[in-house]
Write a protein that holds these residues in place. Structure first.
Motif, PDB file in Angstrom:
ATOM      1  N   ILE A  29       9.884  -0.230   6.353  1.00  0.00           N
ATOM      2  CA  ILE A  29      10.787  -0.111   7.374  1.00  0.00           C
ATOM      3  C   ILE A  29       9.878   0.888   8.566  1.00  0.00           C
ATOM      4  CG2 ILE A  29      12.974   0.825   8.259  1.00  0.00           C
ATOM      5  CD1 ILE A  29      13.213  -1.617   6.646  1.00  0.00           C
ATOM      6  N   ASN A  30       9.355   1.900   8.040  1.00  0.00           N
ATOM      7  CA  ASN A  30       8.525   2.489   9.018  1.00  0.00           C
ATOM      8  C   ASN A  30       7.497   1.948   9.790  1.00  0.00           C
ATOM      9  OD1 ASN A  30       9.627   4.974   7.740  1.00  0.00           O
ATOM     10  ND2 ASN A  30       7.743   5.407   6.480  1.00  0.00           N
ATOM     11  N   VAL A  31       6.923   0.863   9.176  1.00  0.00           N
ATOM     12  CA  VAL A  31       5.894   0.165  10.288  1.00  0.00           C
ATOM     13  C   VAL A  31       6.832  -0.931  10.989  1.00  0.00           C
ATOM     14  CG1 VAL A  31       4.432  -1.618   9.850  1.00  0.00           C
ATOM     15  CG2 VAL A  31       4.141   0.385   8.346  1.00  0.00           C
TER      16      VAL A  31
ATOM     17  N   GLY B 139      12.558   4.930   8.032  1.00  0.00           N
ATOM     18  CA  GLY B 139      12.716   4.704   6.436  1.00  0.00           C
ATOM     19  C   GLY B 139      12.769   5.903   5.856  1.00  0.00           C
ATOM     20  N   THR B 140      11.636   6.836   6.186  1.00  0.00           N
ATOM     21  CA  THR B 140      11.400   7.865   5.534  1.00  0.00           C
ATOM     22  C   THR B 140      12.470   8.797   5.720  1.00  0.00           C
ATOM     23  OG1 THR B 140       9.099   7.672   5.383  1.00  0.00           O
ATOM     24  CG2 THR B 140       9.828   9.924   5.108  1.00  0.00           C
ATOM     25  N   ALA B 141      13.002   8.914   7.205  1.00  0.00           N
ATOM     26  CA  ALA B 141      13.888   9.844   7.596  1.00  0.00           C
ATOM     27  C   ALA B 141      15.354   9.553   6.954  1.00  0.00           C
ATOM     28  CB  ALA B 141      14.019   9.751   9.039  1.00  0.00           C
TER      29      ALA B 141
ATOM     30  N   LEU C 125      10.746   2.842  -4.090  1.00  0.00           N
ATOM     31  CA  LEU C 125      11.494   3.078  -2.758  1.00  0.00           C
ATOM     32  C   LEU C 125      10.685   3.414  -1.777  1.00  0.00           C
ATOM     33  CD1 LEU C 125      14.653   5.458  -4.002  1.00  0.00           C
ATOM     34  CD2 LEU C 125      14.318   3.011  -3.377  1.00  0.00           C
ATOM     35  N   ASP C 126       9.577   4.246  -2.083  1.00  0.00           N
ATOM     36  CA  ASP C 126       8.398   4.263  -1.212  1.00  0.00           C
ATOM     37  C   ASP C 126       8.046   3.156  -0.465  1.00  0.00           C
ATOM     38  OD1 ASP C 126       6.480   5.867   0.419  1.00  0.00           O
ATOM     39  OD2 ASP C 126       5.132   6.099  -1.079  1.00  0.00           O
ATOM     40  N   ARG C 127       7.813   2.189  -1.253  1.00  0.00           N
ATOM     41  CA  ARG C 127       7.139   0.854  -0.561  1.00  0.00           C
ATOM     42  C   ARG C 127       8.228   0.212   0.398  1.00  0.00           C
ATOM     43  NH1 ARG C 127       3.095  -1.177  -4.426  1.00  0.00           N
ATOM     44  NH2 ARG C 127       2.442   0.746  -5.132  1.00  0.00           N
ATOM     45  N   PHE C 128       9.675   0.425   0.177  1.00  0.00           N
ATOM     46  CA  PHE C 128      10.612  -0.149   0.870  1.00  0.00           C
ATOM     47  C   PHE C 128      10.492   0.571   2.333  1.00  0.00           C
ATOM     48  CE2 PHE C 128      11.870  -2.065  -2.973  1.00  0.00           C
ATOM     49  CZ  PHE C 128      12.025  -3.486  -2.799  1.00  0.00           C
ATOM     50  N   ARG C 129      10.610   1.992   2.126  1.00  0.00           N
ATOM     51  CA  ARG C 129      10.591   2.947   3.414  1.00  0.00           C
ATOM     52  C   ARG C 129       9.493   2.734   4.296  1.00  0.00           C
ATOM     53  NH1 ARG C 129      10.401   7.338  -0.934  1.00  0.00           N
ATOM     54  NH2 ARG C 129       8.515   8.395  -0.318  1.00  0.00           N
ATOM     55  N   THR C 130       8.242   2.706   3.504  1.00  0.00           N
ATOM     56  CA  THR C 130       7.099   2.470   4.513  1.00  0.00           C
ATOM     57  C   THR C 130       6.955   1.095   5.308  1.00  0.00           C
ATOM     58  OG1 THR C 130       6.006   3.499   2.542  1.00  0.00           O
ATOM     59  CG2 THR C 130       4.586   2.254   4.430  1.00  0.00           C
TER      60      THR C 130
ATOM     61  N   THR D 198       0.688  -1.195   0.025  1.00  0.00           N
ATOM     62  CA  THR D 198      -0.043  -0.017   0.200  1.00  0.00           C
ATOM     63  C   THR D 198       1.040   1.329  -0.046  1.00  0.00           C
ATOM     64  OG1 THR D 198       0.043   0.008   2.294  1.00  0.00           O
ATOM     65  CG2 THR D 198      -1.911  -1.300   1.459  1.00  0.00           C
ATOM     66  N   ALA D 199       2.177   1.357   0.295  1.00  0.00           N
ATOM     67  CA  ALA D 199       3.071   2.434   0.624  1.00  0.00           C
ATOM     68  C   ALA D 199       2.417   3.332   1.588  1.00  0.00           C
ATOM     69  CB  ALA D 199       3.286   3.136  -0.834  1.00  0.00           C
ATOM     70  N   SER D 200       1.777   2.959   2.490  1.00  0.00           N
ATOM     71  CA  SER D 200       0.985   3.754   3.586  1.00  0.00           C
ATOM     72  C   SER D 200       1.004   3.128   4.915  1.00  0.00           C
ATOM     73  CB  SER D 200      -0.378   4.161   2.997  1.00  0.00           C
ATOM     74  OG  SER D 200      -1.035   4.724   4.157  1.00  0.00           O
ATOM     75  N   SER D 201       1.633   3.750   5.651  1.00  0.00           N
ATOM     76  CA  SER D 201       1.664   3.418   7.096  1.00  0.00           C
ATOM     77  C   SER D 201       0.272   3.596   7.842  1.00  0.00           C
ATOM     78  CB  SER D 201       2.760   4.283   8.207  1.00  0.00           C
ATOM     79  OG  SER D 201       3.748   4.393   7.533  1.00  0.00           O
ATOM     80  N   SER D 202      -0.394   4.525   7.368  1.00  0.00           N
ATOM     81  CA  SER D 202      -1.773   4.831   8.139  1.00  0.00           C
ATOM     82  C   SER D 202      -2.846   3.644   7.892  1.00  0.00           C
ATOM     83  CB  SER D 202      -2.288   6.124   7.740  1.00  0.00           C
ATOM     84  OG  SER D 202      -1.668   6.990   8.289  1.00  0.00           O
TER      85      SER D 202
ATOM     86  N   ALA E 237       3.156  12.761   6.208  1.00  0.00           N
ATOM     87  CA  ALA E 237       1.839  11.851   6.680  1.00  0.00           C
ATOM     88  C   ALA E 237       2.070  10.080   6.419  1.00  0.00           C
ATOM     89  CB  ALA E 237       0.586  12.540   5.979  1.00  0.00           C
ATOM     90  N   GLY E 238       1.246   9.558   6.724  1.00  0.00           N
ATOM     91  CA  GLY E 238       1.650   7.937   6.463  1.00  0.00           C
ATOM     92  C   GLY E 238       0.825   7.505   5.082  1.00  0.00           C
ATOM     93  N   ILE E 239       0.929   8.468   4.033  1.00  0.00           N
ATOM     94  CA  ILE E 239       0.524   8.143   2.746  1.00  0.00           C
ATOM     95  C   ILE E 239       1.399   8.092   1.896  1.00  0.00           C
ATOM     96  CG2 ILE E 239      -1.853   9.161   3.367  1.00  0.00           C
ATOM     97  CD1 ILE E 239      -0.912  11.730   1.946  1.00  0.00           C
ATOM     98  N   PRO E 240       1.081   7.393   0.654  1.00  0.00           N
ATOM     99  CA  PRO E 240       1.958   7.443  -0.346  1.00  0.00           C
ATOM    100  C   PRO E 240       2.928   8.642  -0.765  1.00  0.00           C
ATOM    101  CG  PRO E 240       0.129   6.062  -0.951  1.00  0.00           C
ATOM    102  CD  PRO E 240      -0.378   6.683   0.345  1.00  0.00           C
ATOM    103  N   GLU E 241       4.002   8.380  -0.848  1.00  0.00           N
ATOM    104  CA  GLU E 241       4.759   9.675  -1.234  1.00  0.00           C
ATOM    105  C   GLU E 241       4.817  10.938  -0.609  1.00  0.00           C
ATOM    106  OE1 GLU E 241       6.498   9.427  -5.600  1.00  0.00           O
ATOM    107  OE2 GLU E 241       4.462   7.996  -5.765  1.00  0.00           O
ATOM    108  N   ALA E 242       4.468  10.765   0.588  1.00  0.00           N
ATOM    109  CA  ALA E 242       4.274  12.048   1.561  1.00  0.00           C
ATOM    110  C   ALA E 242       6.048  12.551   1.566  1.00  0.00           C
ATOM    111  CB  ALA E 242       3.722  11.713   2.619  1.00  0.00           C
ATOM    112  N   GLY E 243       6.725  11.709   1.577  1.00  0.00           N
ATOM    113  CA  GLY E 243       8.026  11.875   1.966  1.00  0.00           C
ATOM    114  C   GLY E 243       8.851  12.759   0.663  1.00  0.00           C
ATOM    115  N   LEU E 244       8.402  12.539  -0.276  1.00  0.00           N
ATOM    116  CA  LEU E 244       9.003  13.009  -1.472  1.00  0.00           C
ATOM    117  C   LEU E 244       8.596  14.767  -1.243  1.00  0.00           C
ATOM    118  CD1 LEU E 244      10.057  12.594  -4.373  1.00  0.00           C
ATOM    119  CD2 LEU E 244       7.457  12.761  -5.211  1.00  0.00           C
TER     120      LEU E 244
HETATM  121  N1  ASP Z   1       4.658   6.468   2.429  1.00  0.00           N
HETATM  122  C1  ASP Z   1       5.476   6.567   3.584  1.00  0.00           C
HETATM  123  C2  ASP Z   1       4.291   6.080   4.703  1.00  0.00           C
HETATM  124  O1  ASP Z   1       3.403   5.842   4.735  1.00  0.00           O
HETATM  125  C3  ASP Z   1       5.812   8.115   4.007  1.00  0.00           C
HETATM  126  C4  ASP Z   1       6.798   8.446   2.863  1.00  0.00           C
HETATM  127  O2  ASP Z   1       7.988   8.296   3.257  1.00  0.00           O
HETATM  128  O3  ASP Z   1       6.207   8.836   1.855  1.00  0.00           O
HETATM  129  O4  ASP Z   1       4.968   5.819   5.628  1.00  0.00           O
END
Ligand code: ASP
Length: 419
Positions: free
Chosen positions: A384-386, A303-305, A377-382, A264-268, A343-350
């Motif tokens: 790691i975030n979770v 992951g995002t950091a 990359l978003d999928r991988f960092r998400t 989902t690429a979304s932590s939320s 936010a915990g949504i796709p590509e928020a980090g970008l």
């Molecule tokens: N997609 C990431 C998340 O939901 C946030 C991001 O790095 O874009 O955790």
């Protein structure tokens, strides 16, 4: 869900991913016809976020018994978030300086991507302001989770001070929470279908990605190497040292949530499954899981950091700007801020990377360089975030409460220091 059915679920998800890739190999972009299954799953997950965040935060706080306990759990949680985010950024800075993926990158036709253009720079004050909503209903409707968390924490905290009169409301939230978690159980049956649809939909047409990946291979490798060290070495080590748990078993039990995070690429959106796996499969106590996980899904993003730091320094290398020690420290601080603000949504980090780039005077156009591979990359960092949130729940559980569900009046069991 017992162990056997949770293993079956994991096998189901892995099979779904394999099937989706097999389908893509055989039928190519036509597999996008299955994307609706992923959309349905994602909608169902999102539907549960707000009821789950509100009820779990209220239940988490009220089950602490004594609000004064909140101080300890709260401090520990914040300490964990800060320490692990700091380690992640540090790893990112180290790897990108060693590998230097940006050196010699061709810079043709750079433009600021539409999604980023016109975004106000988020500063420290904005971050503070984003904690409070002027309209909680609107925040809920827009899935602006941070102020909803703050509101629920306050509500739960106040309810515990109201004695008899607060009880029916607490009982209401407990029952609501139980019901929502039962809905999460139902949703578990959908996970393999949903993951299949998400993978088939997103990976069906990857022509662009292949082209970009060749040019950006070193950059992707740097981010992935950093994420791998953080996720497979640092976090498991912390889990083992402070959470006193077997990292492999804990990881296996989080499998469904982690694969959902990847899909989902979304932590939320993953939060319902993160809570389910941590609490029911890994046995993390309600009060730790319900406190650490919803908050973590919005503010704790290792992951995002890490990615923010790598990407910013990569852009600097590509445009030929040398960053001194002082600027790397600024990147360290702003990458942390950008990860908290995402936010915990796709590509928020970008988008929040604007903070980092502006702080050290890098061109926003640089974002155009990494755009083509960002969704992957978003999928991988998400993931790691979770994983970082999940490890945090176990550590806070162990250190703050010693894993026991103690009545409010019981003496606190502290880890004994030698000497
Ligand atoms: N997609 C990431 C998340 O939901 C946030 C991001 O790095 O874009 O955790």
């Amino acid at each position: 869900m017992n162990t056997r059915s949770s293993h079956r679920l994991l096998i189901g998800i892995v099979a779904a991913i394999a099937l989706a890739f097999l389908g893509i190999t055989l039928f190519g972009p036509r597999m996008a016809a299955f994307a609706w299954m992923g959309t349905l799953f994602l909608k169902a997950l999102k539907m549960l976020i707000i009821p789950l965040v509100v009820s779990s935060m209220v239940v988490g706080i009220t089950s602490l018994g004594d609000v004064r306990r909140l101080g300890r759990v709260g401090l520990l949680t914040l300490g964990y978030y800060t320490a692990t985010t700091g380690i992640a950024v540090g790893l990112g800075i180290l790897f990108v300086n060693l590998i230097r993926p940006g050196a010699g990158m061709p810079l043709d036709n750079l433009v600021v991507p539409e999604r980023v253009e016109g975004k106000e720079v988020l500063g420290a004050q904005d971050l503070i302001l984003s904690f409070v909503s002027d309209n909680i209903v609107k925040s809920m409707a827009e899935m602006d989770v941070l102020p909803v968390i703050v509101f629920s924490l306050l509500l739960g905290g106040i309810l515990t001070t109201m004695e008899e009169r607060g009880r029916p409301v607490i009982a209401f939230f407990e029952a609501l929470n139980e019901a929502v978690m039962k809905m999460v159980h139902l949703l578990m049956y959908l996970v393999p279908f949903g993951v299949f649809g998400l993978v088939a939909g997103r990976f069906a047409d990857t022509g662009d990605l292949l082209r970009a990946a060749t040019a950006l291979g070193k950059y992707m490798g740097t981010v992935l190497a950093g994420l791998a060290v953080h996720g497979l070495v640092v976090l498991p080590l912390l889990l083992w040292l402070f959470g006193r748990r077997s990292p492999l078993r804990y990881l296996g039990n989080m499998g469904a949530a982690l694969l959902t995070a990847f899909s989902t690429a979304s932590s939320s959106a993953t939060l319902p499954l993160t809570i389910q796996c941590a609490e029911e499969k890994n046995g993390v106590s309600k009060r730790s899981a319900y406190f650490v996980l919803p908050l973590g899904a919005t503010v704790n993003m290792d992951g995002t950091a890490l990615y923010e730091a790598v990407a910013a320094i990569f852009i600097a290398q590509a445009v030929g700007m040398t960053l001194g020690m002082e600027q790397q420290v600024i990147i360290f601080l702003t990458a942390t801020l950008a990860a908290i603000g995402a936010a915990g949504i796709p590509e928020a980090g970008l988008v929040t990377m604007v903070i980092v780039l502006r702080a050290v005077g890098l061109p926003l156009e640089g974002i155009g360089l990494i755009l083509a591979v960002d969704w992957l990359l978003d999928r991988f960092r998400t993931t790691i975030n979770v994983w970082g949130d999940a490890v945090g729940a176990a550590i806070v559980d162990r250190v703050a409460t010693d894993g026991k569900w103690m009545p409010a009046a019981a003496p606190e069991v502290k880890p004994v220091h030698s000497g």
